[in-house]
Scaffold this motif. Structure first.
Motif, PDB file in Angstrom:
ATOM      1  N   SER A   1       0.835  -1.212   0.000  1.00 43.49           N
ATOM      2  CA  SER A   1       0.000   0.000   0.000  1.00 43.49           C
ATOM      3  C   SER A   1       0.865   1.255   0.000  1.00 43.49           C
ATOM      4  CB  SER A   1      -0.928  -0.002   1.214  1.00 43.49           C
ATOM      5  OG  SER A   1      -0.183  -0.072   2.417  1.00 43.49           O
ATOM      6  N   ASP A   2       1.981   1.209   0.738  1.00 40.32           N
ATOM      7  CA  ASP A   2       2.893   2.359   0.774  1.00 40.32           C
ATOM      8  C   ASP A   2       3.590   2.540  -0.574  1.00 40.32           C
ATOM      9  OD1 ASP A   2       2.355   3.114   3.385  1.00 40.32           O
ATOM     10  OD2 ASP A   2       3.867   1.784   4.231  1.00 40.32           O
ATOM     11  N   LEU A   3       3.982   1.425  -1.191  1.00 38.80           N
ATOM     12  CA  LEU A   3       4.655   1.510  -2.488  1.00 38.80           C
ATOM     13  C   LEU A   3       3.706   2.076  -3.541  1.00 38.80           C
ATOM     14  CD1 LEU A   3       7.027   1.005  -4.348  1.00 38.80           C
ATOM     15  CD2 LEU A   3       6.236  -1.348  -4.652  1.00 38.80           C
TER      16      LEU A   3
ATOM     17  N   PRO B   1       6.053  10.121  -6.243  1.00 36.21           N
ATOM     18  CA  PRO B   1       7.390   9.738  -5.765  1.00 36.21           C
ATOM     19  C   PRO B   1       8.223  10.926  -5.288  1.00 36.21           C
ATOM     20  CG  PRO B   1       7.279   9.640  -8.163  1.00 36.21           C
ATOM     21  CD  PRO B   1       5.884   9.904  -7.684  1.00 36.21           C
ATOM     22  N   LYS B   2       8.923  10.706  -4.160  1.00 40.35           N
ATOM     23  CA  LYS B   2       9.813  11.730  -3.618  1.00 40.35           C
ATOM     24  C   LYS B   2      11.160  11.099  -3.287  1.00 40.35           C
ATOM     25  CE  LYS B   2       6.109  14.482  -1.495  1.00 40.35           C
ATOM     26  NZ  LYS B   2       5.562  15.026  -0.224  1.00 40.35           N
ATOM     27  N   ILE B   3      12.232  11.741  -3.719  1.00 37.06           N
ATOM     28  CA  ILE B   3      13.599  11.249  -3.478  1.00 37.06           C
ATOM     29  C   ILE B   3      14.416  12.369  -2.855  1.00 37.06           C
ATOM     30  CG2 ILE B   3      15.733  10.499  -4.597  1.00 37.06           C
ATOM     31  CD1 ILE B   3      14.187   9.006  -6.602  1.00 37.06           C
TER      32      ILE B   3
ATOM     33  N   HIS C   1      17.700   8.515  -1.670  1.00 39.84           N
ATOM     34  CA  HIS C   1      16.828   7.774  -0.772  1.00 39.84           C
ATOM     35  C   HIS C   1      15.376   8.038  -1.125  1.00 39.84           C
ATOM     36  CE1 HIS C   1      20.559   7.886   1.544  1.00 39.84           C
ATOM     37  NE2 HIS C   1      20.073   6.973   2.376  1.00 39.84           N
ATOM     38  N   ILE C   2      14.568   6.988  -1.072  1.00 35.94           N
ATOM     39  CA  ILE C   2      13.121   7.157  -1.147  1.00 35.94           C
ATOM     40  C   ILE C   2      12.650   7.773   0.169  1.00 35.94           C
ATOM     41  CG2 ILE C   2      10.962   5.850  -0.951  1.00 35.94           C
ATOM     42  CD1 ILE C   2      11.936   4.008  -3.117  1.00 35.94           C
ATOM     43  N   LEU C   3      11.762   8.737   0.091  1.00 38.44           N
ATOM     44  CA  LEU C   3      11.161   9.334   1.289  1.00 38.44           C
ATOM     45  C   LEU C   3       9.670   9.043   1.260  1.00 38.44           C
ATOM     46  CD1 LEU C   3      10.920  11.129   3.784  1.00 38.44           C
ATOM     47  CD2 LEU C   3      10.888  13.121   2.271  1.00 38.44           C
ATOM     48  N   ILE C   4       9.190   8.404   2.309  1.00 39.83           N
ATOM     49  CA  ILE C   4       7.771   8.069   2.365  1.00 39.83           C
ATOM     50  C   ILE C   4       7.287   8.088   3.813  1.00 39.83           C
ATOM     51  CG2 ILE C   4       8.141   5.565   2.541  1.00 39.83           C
ATOM     52  CD1 ILE C   4       5.678   5.257   0.675  1.00 39.83           C
ATOM     53  N   THR C   5       6.049   8.505   4.001  1.00 37.47           N
ATOM     54  CA  THR C   5       5.401   8.407   5.312  1.00 37.47           C
ATOM     55  C   THR C   5       4.504   7.182   5.290  1.00 37.47           C
ATOM     56  OG1 THR C   5       5.428  10.807   5.615  1.00 37.47           O
ATOM     57  CG2 THR C   5       3.911   9.544   6.989  1.00 37.47           C
TER      58      THR C   5
ATOM     59  N   SER D   1       7.858   8.774   9.032  1.00 38.82           N
ATOM     60  CA  SER D   1       8.623   9.036   7.812  1.00 38.82           C
ATOM     61  C   SER D   1       9.819   8.095   7.753  1.00 38.82           C
ATOM     62  CB  SER D   1       9.096  10.491   7.785  1.00 38.82           C
ATOM     63  OG  SER D   1       7.986  11.367   7.740  1.00 38.82           O
ATOM     64  N   VAL D   2      10.060   7.539   6.571  1.00 37.06           N
ATOM     65  CA  VAL D   2      11.141   6.574   6.404  1.00 37.06           C
ATOM     66  C   VAL D   2      11.975   6.949   5.181  1.00 37.06           C
ATOM     67  CG1 VAL D   2      11.714   4.145   5.994  1.00 37.06           C
ATOM     68  CG2 VAL D   2       9.758   4.725   7.429  1.00 37.06           C
ATOM     69  N   PHE D   3      13.288   6.879   5.337  1.00 37.52           N
ATOM     70  CA  PHE D   3      14.212   7.068   4.230  1.00 37.52           C
ATOM     71  C   PHE D   3      14.804   5.703   3.875  1.00 37.52           C
ATOM     72  CE2 PHE D   3      14.090  11.227   6.223  1.00 37.52           C
ATOM     73  CZ  PHE D   3      14.083  12.096   5.144  1.00 37.52           C
ATOM     74  N   ILE D   4      14.722   5.313   2.611  1.00 33.29           N
ATOM     75  CA  ILE D   4      15.227   4.012   2.186  1.00 33.29           C
ATOM     76  C   ILE D   4      16.260   4.220   1.086  1.00 33.29           C
ATOM     77  CG2 ILE D   4      14.620   1.758   1.236  1.00 33.29           C
ATOM     78  CD1 ILE D   4      11.786   2.215   2.266  1.00 33.29           C
ATOM     79  N   PRO D   5      17.518   3.807   1.319  1.00 33.35           N
ATOM     80  CA  PRO D   5      18.551   3.982   0.296  1.00 33.35           C
ATOM     81  C   PRO D   5      18.264   3.130  -0.936  1.00 33.35           C
ATOM     82  CG  PRO D   5      19.363   2.603   2.094  1.00 33.35           C
ATOM     83  CD  PRO D   5      18.025   3.126   2.527  1.00 33.35           C
ATOM     84  N   LEU D   6      18.584   3.653  -2.116  1.00 33.38           N
ATOM     85  CA  LEU D   6      18.327   2.944  -3.360  1.00 33.38           C
ATOM     86  C   LEU D   6      19.537   2.106  -3.759  1.00 33.38           C
ATOM     87  CD1 LEU D   6      16.478   5.644  -5.514  1.00 33.38           C
ATOM     88  CD2 LEU D   6      15.535   3.960  -3.931  1.00 33.38           C
ATOM     89  N   LYS D   7      19.320   0.805  -3.941  1.00 39.96           N
ATOM     90  CA  LYS D   7      20.375  -0.068  -4.449  1.00 39.96           C
ATOM     91  C   LYS D   7      20.647   0.262  -5.917  1.00 39.96           C
ATOM     92  CE  LYS D   7      20.442  -4.478  -3.519  1.00 39.96           C
ATOM     93  NZ  LYS D   7      21.659  -4.742  -2.723  1.00 39.96           N
ATOM     94  N   LYS D   8      21.811  -0.189  -6.388  1.00 39.68           N
ATOM     95  CA  LYS D   8      22.197   0.101  -7.772  1.00 39.68           C
ATOM     96  C   LYS D   8      21.196  -0.445  -8.775  1.00 39.68           C
ATOM     97  CE  LYS D   8      27.186   0.403  -6.981  1.00 39.68           C
ATOM     98  NZ  LYS D   8      28.529  -0.174  -7.298  1.00 39.68           N
TER      99      LYS D   8
END
Length: 429
Positions: A275-277, A284-286, A294-298, A305-312
């Motif tokens: 649901s968050d994705l 989308p916010k980076i 990083h993806i930024l999402i609440t 609020s969560v910051f998720i680093p983006l893999k290659k």
């Protein structure tokens, strides 16, 4: 009058609560909308009644601003409003609740309050309706869409049982040991899984506890040891990094299916609830920091609020789209279309799932790709991160799980994989 904020620690979280002492005999405690993980409770400053800075809490500034503003409102209201009678505890409680957890419409709440009943199904409905718009005393937040859906399913399940037993009016005082086991027997005859029935019992216990706390009944059967939720760990599959890479390298000429594949891979490497994705893909916010996007999402469920680093591999997906994420696609469509794509890249080994259905052990065996859905992506993230040596606390930071116990349910590493992870530790060198 004296007002303060305190931290009330539980097993997995610590809730910030308010306490108002009015006169010599009145003490009122109300939970605020905010809570901390147990590991972050050390940042609470009991004297200042604020969070210490710096800390590891993403919304720390927001929480401190709320605490300062609320404290000011409380003292302003209760020192200037002479119409409030010290003897009227209900009046004080209501005024305090309006400031701690502002509500939309007091008239609506009065109407909802009048619908509370000692009849279980009626109270069940009131609980769902009320806490869909007001902060729950359990979480300090309004029930999420997904949680409301679960409660409604649980109420419908109970209603079906009562209809089957031809019970016209089921009161809280009617809940007994006989009911509990007959309820489970009915669910087994309907071929529901053990985990589904356990979830229905958990929701029912919450309803019974809430009505008990409001003095609508005095039946304590739900507190006894036999009246418990049960759960079994099911060996749901996940995709390994090698299998996800095979999906990434699969040549797909159809633009729509390419979008399906890329959304699923992003889910595998972010660990977001589906649901968050889906919400993220619509807007989308980076953010760039620490030399990485990083993806930024609440998160909808936790409101954090969560910051998720983006893999290659995720970065490469964006690069082929000129820096953009793939467009939103409904999860049901992804669940349907991802299976033939996984079959095309060779994820066809037979896989067995063992679980309890209808009170009996049930084994289902079919090609692995047929078991994969959007939820498998979140499971894959947690398991692959764990196998790679990422600490559980860090996995929880990204996945949004509230406890190690919950995140461990998503980790499907085999005994050999767990042993390998442990044997790589310096202790065994």
């Amino acid at each position: 009058m004296n007002f303060k904020f305190k931290l009330r620690k539980g097993k997995s979280k610590a809730t910030i609560i308010s306490e108002l002492r009015y006169g010599t005999n009145i003490r009122i405690r109300i939970a605020t909308p905010y809570s901390l993980s147990v590991t972050s409770a050390k940042y609470w400053h009991p004297k200042n009644q604020l969070l210490k800075i710096p800390n590891d809490i993403l919304e720390a500034d927001q929480i401190n601003n709320y605490l300062n503003l609320t404290r000011t409102k409380i003292y302003t209201e209760f020192t200037k409003n002479t119409s409030i009678s010290i003897a009227d505890k209900n009046q004080i409680t209501e005024k305090l609740r309006q400031i701690i957890n502002p509500i939309r419409n007091s008239g609506e709440i009065k109407q909802q309050d009048s619908s509370r009943s000692k009849i279980v199904l009626n109270y069940y409905k009131w609980y769902i309706d009320f806490y869909s718009n007001n902060n729950s005393p359990n979480t300090g937040r309004v029930l999420s869409f997904g949680t409301v859906k679960t409660y409604r399913n649980a109420r419908r399940f109970l209603k079906d049982y009562l209809n089957f037993r031809n019970i016209k009016s089921f009161h809280f005082e009617d809940i007994s040991k006989q009911f509990y086991y007959d309820f489970i027997l009915y669910a087994q005859k309907c071929d529901y899984s053990r985990n589904y029935v356990g979830s229905m019992i958990q929701k029912l216990k919450t309803i019974i506890q809430s009505a008990y706390d409001e003095d609508l009944h005095s039946n304590g059967e739900f507190k006894k040891r036999y009246f418990r939720k049960f759960h079994e760990e099911v060996n749901h599959p996940y995709l390994t990094d090698k299998e996800i890479l095979a999906l990434h390298q699969l040549e797909i000429k159809n633009t729509f299916l390419d979008n399906v594949r890329d959304i699923f891979i992003i889910a595998c490497y972010t660990g977001l609830r589906i649901s968050d994705l889906m919400a993220f893909l619509k807007n989308p916010k980076i953010e760039l920091f620490n030399n990485r996007n990083h993806i930024l999402i609440t998160q909808k469920k936790t409101k954090k609020s969560v910051f998720i680093p983006l893999k290659k591999i995720v970065t490469s997906i964006l690069e082929k789209r000129n820096g953009k994420f793939p467009p939103y696609i409904h999860q049901n469509i992804i669940n349907r279309e991802i299976k033939p794509l996984l079959r095309s890249c060779g994820i066809t080994d037979m896989y067995q799932i063992e679980k309890t259905v209808g009170g009996k052990t049930f084994i289902e065996s079919k090609p692995k790709y047929k078991f994969i859905s959007c939820h498998s992506a979140r499971r894959s993230f947690c398991t692959n991160a764990y196998n790679s040596g990422v600490p559980l606390q860090d996995i929880m930071t990204f996945s949004g799980h509230s406890s190690e116990k919950m995140v461990l349910l998503y980790i499907k590493a085999s005994a050999k994989e767990k042993a390998k992870r442990a044997s790589d530790h310096e202790y065994f060198s």
